[in-house]
Each structure stands twice: as structure tokens, then as C-alpha cells.
Scaffold this active site. Structure first.
Site, PDB file in Angstrom:
ATOM      1  N   ASP A  59       0.493  -1.572  -7.410  1.00 31.86           N
ATOM      2  CA  ASP A  59       0.016   0.322  -7.175  1.00 31.86           C
ATOM      3  C   ASP A  59       1.156   1.359  -6.556  1.00 31.86           C
ATOM      4  OD1 ASP A  59      -2.336  -0.455  -8.146  1.00 31.86           O
ATOM      5  OD2 ASP A  59      -3.313  -0.544  -5.829  1.00 31.86           O
ATOM      6  N   ARG A  60       1.388   2.107  -7.169  1.00 25.99           N
ATOM      7  CA  ARG A  60       2.913   2.996  -7.210  1.00 25.99           C
ATOM      8  C   ARG A  60       3.261   3.176  -4.911  1.00 25.99           C
ATOM      9  NH1 ARG A  60       3.226   9.263  -8.804  1.00 25.99           N
ATOM     10  NH2 ARG A  60       5.233   9.547  -8.005  1.00 25.99           N
TER      11      ARG A  60
END
Length: 264
Positions: free
Chosen positions: A70-71
Site C-alpha cells: 500500500d502507498r
């Protein structure tokens, strides 16, 4: 809308070179910074920095991500150095020859040990997944967790008379989107600064008290059986000075080695 009401983006200043954790003729792994997208997404049309492009430019050849982070999650991100290797590496995941260890700073005193076996229904983005099947049944999702440290601050926040934290070691057995974040929230121990699956009251206190707005989830270790040498490869990403400083403030050890995976 404050910074804590959305996923924390990369600062617009140019990032330094990516930290390379492992490299051979087939694979390369980096320590992905929190806030950096793995690859270009039309959901972030104005973003100009991506791990795939940055690593390609840094080493002068194409790279092929083998999994995602995830970012806002930092840590080990593994790439193949050719499309053939990427294809062969598919068996690492299908045959369970790869293991990933995460560390998460959570709200509350987490259980000493727990195997979470809770299917997750795939969550779709209104734009990116507008043609996806919304009737798809929940998918099998399993995560092993173990509480490493606990701490309490005598400060009332929200409905809680004190602030309690746990550092939780997580070993996902499946790879569903936001699996660790959703599983920990599902047992009422959300990860700090998790906007989508957390406690925003606690998030705001944590961000202000510790001057830290990043998601407190770290992909610390990846283990896999090398498909060409049959050797077990272990890749570790450091937690970073900011995290270690916060842990020290909570009364926990302040050396990176104190957070290495323990051998069974």
C-alpha cells in the site's frame, strides 16, 4: 480536510535514491518509503514519482514488481529483473514459498498471540473498479499475529482514560488488499494513522503527540526460496529513525536489532 484525513502522499521534493536491500542477477529488492506509489495510477494523476520508474531509472533497466505494498506502507518491495524471472517467480506465491513479516503499531493492548481467520470481501474503488463484480463472495484471509511490546500513556483520549499501544508482529498467510489493516481493525486494534481502517481520534492524537503522520505499518522482512539456486533468501528493511525514536519514547528498545524476527 487535514493530512490525516487521507492517505499520506510523497512530498513533492525529489526523493533520494531508493535504498537497495538485495540484488542478484534475477531479483532486486528496495526499502519502499511510506507514501510512495509502487506504479502509476490514474487515481493519482498528479503524482510524478513511482517506485517502478524510480528504480528503473536508478539501475538503468526494466524491473517487474512481484507483489504490492500500500502507498502508506514502507518496507521490503521485491522485483524481478526480467519478464521471464517474473513469470517463474509466480510459483513463489502459488506454492507458498514466500513469507512476509510486518510490524504494526496498534491501538490498545493486543492479544499475546492470535491466528485471525476471517474472510474479506473485496473492496472496490468507485473509479478504478467500476466494472468489477460487486457480488463476489468474501475471500479466504488469514493472518498470524504476535504482540511484541505494550505501552501506556496516562493521557485521556476520546472515550479511553489512557492511551495504550502495542507493537504487533504480523505474518499474513494470504494476500488480500489491506488484509493486515482490516484484520487488526476487526479485532479492535487498528493501526495508528490508518485513515481508512482506523480510529481517527487516536490518529490525530498520535500525529500531534509524536509529530508523525505516516501509517505505522512496516513490511520488515521477506523470505523466499530462490527459484534458481534453491537457497532461502531473507531480506530485511529497517524501521527508520523516526519509528525507533517513537518506540524509545514508549519505553521500548531503540536499536534496530531489537526488532529483528526471532528464530523459532
Amino acid at each position: 480536510m487535514t493530512q490525516l484525513d487521507k492517505e499520506v502522499p510523497v512530498q513533492k521534493a525529489e526523493l533520494p535514491e531508493l535504498e537497495i536491500l538485495y540484488r542478484d542477477e534475477h531479483f532486486i529488492a528496495i526499502n519502499k518509503p511510506s507514501g510512495l506509489l509502487v506504479h502509476r495510477s490514474f487515481l493519482d494523476k498528479h503524482e510524478t514519482q513511482f517506485a517502478v520508474q524510480m528504480l528503473r531509472d536508478q539501475i538503468g533497466q526494466h524491473v517487474f514488481p512481484l507483489h504490492r505494498l500500500d502507498r502508506p506502507t514502507s518496507g521490503v518491495l521485491l522485483f524481478a529483473l526480467s519478464s521471464d524471472v517474473a513469470r517463474d517467480a509466480g510459483s513463489l506465491f502459488s506454492d507458498n514459498k514466500i513469507s512476509k513479516r510486518y510490524l504494526a503499531l496498534t491501538r490498545g493492548f493486543a492479544p499475546e498471540q492470535l491466528f485471525i481467520d476471517k474472510p474479506l470481501k473485496e473492496k472496490h474503488d468507485k473509479i478504478a473498479d467500476k466494472f468489477a463484480d460487486n457480488n463476489k463472495p468474501p475471500q479466504e484471509a488469514q493472518t498470524d499475529i504476535r504482540c511484541l511490546f505494550q505501552a501506556s500513556l496516562p493521557i485521556a483520549v476520546g472515550k479511553f482514560p489512557s492511551v495504550r499501544y502495542s507493537l504487533v508482529e504480523c505474518w499474513p498467510k494470504t494476500g488480500r488488499k489491506h488484509q493486515i489493516r482490516r484484520h487488526l481493525n476487526g479485532i479492535n486494534h487498528p493501526i495508528l494513522n490508518d485513515v481508512n481502517h482506523g480510529d481517527n481520534t487516536q490518529n490525530h492524537f498520535f500525529a500531534e503527540h509524536f509529530a508523525c503522520a505516516r501509517l505505522m505499518l512496516f513490511a520488515s522482512d521477506v523470505y523466499f526460496m530462490h527459484p534458481y539456486t534453491n537457497q532461502t533468501i531473507h531480506i530485511h528493511a529497517s524501521l527508520g529513525e523516526q519509528a525507533l525514536s517513537i518506540f524509545e519514547t514508549l519505553g521500548w528498545p531503540n536499536e534496530e536489532s531489537d526488532y529483528f524476527a526471532k528464530e523459532d
